[in-house]
Design an enzyme around this catalytic site. Structure first.
Site, PDB file in Angstrom:
ATOM      1  N   ARG A   1       8.405  -1.830   1.309  1.00  0.00           N
ATOM      2  CA  ARG A   1       8.348  -3.233   0.815  1.00  0.00           C
ATOM      3  C   ARG A   1       9.761  -3.688   0.292  1.00  0.00           C
ATOM      4  NH1 ARG A   1       3.629  -6.059  -0.152  1.00  0.00           N
ATOM      5  NH2 ARG A   1       1.891  -4.974   1.182  1.00  0.00           N
TER       6      ARG A   1
ATOM      7  N   ARG B   1       9.474 -10.129  -1.813  1.00  0.00           N
ATOM      8  CA  ARG B   1       9.396 -11.199  -2.449  1.00  0.00           C
ATOM      9  C   ARG B   1      10.495 -11.116  -3.590  1.00  0.00           C
ATOM     10  NH1 ARG B   1       3.210 -12.118  -3.598  1.00  0.00           N
ATOM     11  NH2 ARG B   1       3.521 -10.022  -3.621  1.00  0.00           N
TER      12      ARG B   1
ATOM     13  N   ARG C   1      10.978 -18.290   2.732  1.00  0.00           N
ATOM     14  CA  ARG C   1       9.344 -18.375   2.681  1.00  0.00           C
ATOM     15  C   ARG C   1       9.032 -19.922   2.174  1.00  0.00           C
ATOM     16  NH1 ARG C   1       5.197 -18.244   2.736  1.00  0.00           N
ATOM     17  NH2 ARG C   1       4.028 -16.822   1.240  1.00  0.00           N
TER      18      ARG C   1
ATOM     19  N   ASP D   1       3.578  -6.839   9.103  1.00  0.00           N
ATOM     20  CA  ASP D   1       2.638  -6.554   8.066  1.00  0.00           C
ATOM     21  C   ASP D   1       1.783  -5.765   8.775  1.00  0.00           C
ATOM     22  OD1 ASP D   1       1.380  -7.356   5.233  1.00  0.00           O
ATOM     23  OD2 ASP D   1      -0.144  -7.108   6.487  1.00  0.00           O
TER      24      ASP D   1
ATOM     25  N   TYR E   1      -9.785  -3.823   5.609  1.00  0.00           N
ATOM     26  CA  TYR E   1      -9.560  -5.363   5.533  1.00  0.00           C
ATOM     27  C   TYR E   1     -10.679  -6.133   6.667  1.00  0.00           C
ATOM     28  CZ  TYR E   1      -5.590  -4.836   2.792  1.00  0.00           C
ATOM     29  OH  TYR E   1      -4.608  -4.599   1.997  1.00  0.00           O
TER      30      TYR E   1
HETATM   31  O1  CP3 Z   1      10.054  -4.621   3.860  1.00  0.00           O
HETATM   32  C1  CP3 Z   1       9.133  -4.204   4.219  1.00  0.00           C
HETATM   33  O2  CP3 Z   1       8.643  -3.198   3.392  1.00  0.00           O
HETATM   34  C2  CP3 Z   1       8.347  -4.413   5.566  1.00  0.00           C
HETATM   35  C3  CP3 Z   1       7.434  -5.422   5.326  1.00  0.00           C
HETATM   36  C4  CP3 Z   1       5.965  -5.132   5.047  1.00  0.00           C
HETATM   37  C5  CP3 Z   1       4.900  -6.012   4.612  1.00  0.00           C
HETATM   38  N1  CP3 Z   1       3.683  -5.531   4.493  1.00  0.00           N
HETATM   39  C6  CP3 Z   1       5.526  -7.563   4.299  1.00  0.00           C
HETATM   40  C7  CP3 Z   1       4.502  -8.525   3.441  1.00  0.00           C
HETATM   41  C8  CP3 Z   1       5.101  -3.726   4.966  1.00  0.00           C
HETATM   42  C9  CP3 Z   1       5.624  -2.482   5.489  1.00  0.00           C
HETATM   43  C10 CP3 Z   1       3.705  -4.350   4.686  1.00  0.00           C
HETATM   44  C11 CP3 Z   1       2.690  -3.345   4.723  1.00  0.00           C
HETATM   45  C12 CP3 Z   1       1.153  -3.464   4.256  1.00  0.00           C
HETATM   46  N2  CP3 Z   1       0.587  -4.867   4.118  1.00  0.00           N
HETATM   47  C13 CP3 Z   1       0.541  -2.616   3.529  1.00  0.00           C
HETATM   48  C14 CP3 Z   1       0.805  -1.119   3.423  1.00  0.00           C
HETATM   49  C15 CP3 Z   1       1.786  -0.771   2.347  1.00  0.00           C
HETATM   50  C16 CP3 Z   1       0.987  -0.973   0.852  1.00  0.00           C
HETATM   51  O3  CP3 Z   1       1.558  -1.534   0.271  1.00  0.00           O
HETATM   52  O4  CP3 Z   1       0.041  -0.375   0.647  1.00  0.00           O
HETATM   53  C17 CP3 Z   1      -0.582  -3.579   3.173  1.00  0.00           C
HETATM   54  C18 CP3 Z   1      -2.051  -2.610   2.548  1.00  0.00           C
HETATM   55  C19 CP3 Z   1      -0.493  -4.746   3.608  1.00  0.00           C
HETATM   56  C20 CP3 Z   1      -1.491  -5.816   3.430  1.00  0.00           C
HETATM   57  C21 CP3 Z   1      -0.990  -6.741   2.466  1.00  0.00           C
HETATM   58  N3  CP3 Z   1      -0.002  -7.818   2.817  1.00  0.00           N
HETATM   59  C22 CP3 Z   1      -1.340  -7.195   1.301  1.00  0.00           C
HETATM   60  C23 CP3 Z   1      -2.610  -6.762   0.641  1.00  0.00           C
HETATM   61  C24 CP3 Z   1      -0.553  -8.397   0.976  1.00  0.00           C
HETATM   62  C25 CP3 Z   1      -0.539  -9.309  -0.200  1.00  0.00           C
HETATM   63  C26 CP3 Z   1      -0.317  -8.549  -1.404  1.00  0.00           C
HETATM   64  C27 CP3 Z   1       1.308  -8.576  -1.485  1.00  0.00           C
HETATM   65  O5  CP3 Z   1       1.819  -7.370  -1.798  1.00  0.00           O
HETATM   66  O6  CP3 Z   1       2.011  -9.563  -1.375  1.00  0.00           O
HETATM   67  C28 CP3 Z   1       0.313  -8.775   2.083  1.00  0.00           C
HETATM   68  C29 CP3 Z   1       1.481  -9.722   2.374  1.00  0.00           C
HETATM   69  C30 CP3 Z   1       2.701  -9.202   2.383  1.00  0.00           C
HETATM   70  N4  CP3 Z   1       3.103  -8.555   3.308  1.00  0.00           N
HETATM   71  C31 CP3 Z   1       3.909  -9.991   1.860  1.00  0.00           C
HETATM   72  C32 CP3 Z   1       5.222  -9.170   2.334  1.00  0.00           C
HETATM   73  C33 CP3 Z   1       6.491  -9.509   2.325  1.00  0.00           C
HETATM   74  C34 CP3 Z   1       3.993 -11.042   0.705  1.00  0.00           C
HETATM   75  C35 CP3 Z   1       3.858 -12.412   1.431  1.00  0.00           C
HETATM   76  C36 CP3 Z   1       4.488 -13.235   0.888  1.00  0.00           C
HETATM   77  O7  CP3 Z   1       5.646 -13.402   1.297  1.00  0.00           O
HETATM   78  O8  CP3 Z   1       3.945 -14.124   0.200  1.00  0.00           O
END
Ligand code: CP3
Length: 362
Positions: A41, A45, A54, A90, A168
């Site tokens: 990640r 954010r 965003r 994602d 999910y």
């Molecule tokens: O820079 C990076 O790491 C690449 C981007 C990336 C995102 N999601 C962007 C994202 C990656 C590799 C993921 C993987 C992901 N997404 C996983 C596996 C990794 C882990 O953390 O276990 C999972 C389970 C998800 C599902 C997911 N996406 C959730 C549960 C959420 C909400 C909670 C959160 O962390 O924000 C997201 C949203 C998400 N995915 C955001 C980002 C940058 C935040 C969204 C925003 O900008 O508001």
């Protein structure tokens, strides 16, 4: 090591020539000029320039627009000099192509509007090719690769593992106890197998397409199986599908990272499902986890991401502890053991990357 630097390797030649980038060398267990570092990640954010974008675009807009996804991918690489870029996407957008209605609700995480509840829902799920449904991400990979190739910084593609995606699809969003998923798995075992088989087909195709588009490594995220299941259920309901996924993706000709979160109780079983590199979460000390996996297998990890919320005097010894436990063995990629949280101070990310680089440079 420097002989291939600056030479544009073709995708097929990549598998047989020794890479120069420290990250790709570590992924193959080769000695590198320093311990490579990137962060789960890393593009999220906690970055002000990401938050600014965003305000104008939804998450799915950023992901589906290749130029914007490429821009976000490059933000942390440019800011901190990380050793790899992970394409901004994602794990959930591939579910849209299968017929699930996906949305990200502010402050509430992902939502599926039409979650799976009956066997018929699984029959109706489509299995479309990634070239059609994930074209934006594939194009973002091409853009990032052409930008980073001259700097010898590799691009990582990724996808979710079948259990994590199924959770999910069935829960309709995040879950604490995975009760719907487990009820479905235990009461409809044949349908469960069909669901996970469909997910493996879609994810394997997607990962192979990302490698063709230019991804030089692939990471599979199994974020929730280890949290939801005991070992016996993991071996019965998940491992066969993960094995199938890793077997298919091994044809990509690039290193594959198996990141299975929370599987400490059965780490060797999860690692045995496949992948060249084992991604370690932060729960076990690195040396103990690495020994269980086998020192001949490269590993990635495993600083607790919450350590970045602590003052530097507390953060620094924790970074050093991970490096001490790796003991400079070849085949270590420094990373956090789960994603960076939004409150992470940008300055701590910068100091972490600098510190790993300074401490491990030959
Ligand atoms: O820079 C990076 O790491 C690449 C981007 C990336 C995102 N999601 C962007 C994202 C990656 C590799 C993921 C993987 C992901 N997404 C996983 C596996 C990794 C882990 O953390 O276990 C999972 C389970 C998800 C599902 C997911 N996406 C959730 C549960 C959420 C909400 C909670 C959160 O962390 O924000 C997201 C949203 C998400 N995915 C955001 C980002 C940058 C935040 C969204 C925003 O900008 O508001």
């Amino acid at each position: 090591m420097a002989e291939s630097r600056g030479v544009t390797a073709t995708a097929s030649a990549e598998a047989d020539t020794e890479p120069s980038a420290p990250f790709l060398r570590a992924c193959r267990g080769l000695p590198a000029e320093r311990t490579p570092v990137w962060l789960l990640r890393q593009a999220g954010r906690y970055l002000p320039e990401y938050r600014a974008l965003r305000e104008r675009h939804s998450l799915l807009e950023l992901i589906r627009t290749p130029e914007l996804a490429a821009q976000v991918t490059l933000m942390p690489v440019d800011a901190f000099g990380l050793d790899a870029a992970i394409v901004f996407s994602d794990i959930l957008p591939p579910l849209q192509g299968m017929g699930l209605e996906l949305d990200f609700v502010q402050g509430d995480g992902p939502r599926i509007g039409n979650p799976i509840s009956r066997p018929r829902d699984v029959d109706l799920m489509a299995v479309p090719p990634a070239e059609e449904t994930m074209a934006g991400t594939l194009e973002a990979i091409r853009l990032v690769r052409s930008e980073l190739e001259p700097r010898d910084v590799p691009v990582i593609g990724f996808a979710g593992a079948p259990f994590t995606l199924a959770s999910y699809a069935i829960e309709g969003g995040a879950s604490k106890d995975f009760s719907r998923t487990k009820a479905f798995m235990l009461s409809e075992p044949a349908t469960w197998r069909r669901l996970l088989t469909k997910l493996v087909t879609v994810q394997a195709d997607y990962l192979l397409a990302q490698a063709r588009a230019g991804a030089q490594a692939l990471q599979v995220f199994d974020s929730w199986a280890g949290r939801a299941l005991g070992r016996e259920d993991y071996l019965r309901y998940v491992a066969p599908h993960n094995r199938e996924l890793f077997a298919s993706v091994s044809r990509a000709g690039v290193p594959v990272i198996n990141f299975s979160l929370g599987v400490g109780a059965y780490l060797t079983d999860a690692a045995a499902c496949g992948g060249d590199v084992v991604g370690l979460d932060w729960q076990l000390p690195l040396d103990e986890a690495w020994e269980r996996v086998g020192f001949e297998r490269p590993v990635q990890g495993n600083l607790d991401p919450a350590a970045l919320l602590a003052p530097w005097r507390e953060l620094r010894p924790r970074i050093d502890d991970v490096l001490d436990r790796a003991r400079g063995r070849p085949g270590h990629v420094f990373n956090v053991g789960h994603g960076l949280v939004p409150q992470t101070p940008v300055e701590h990310v910068r100091r972490l990357v600098e510190h790993v680089r300074e401490r491990t440079s030959a």
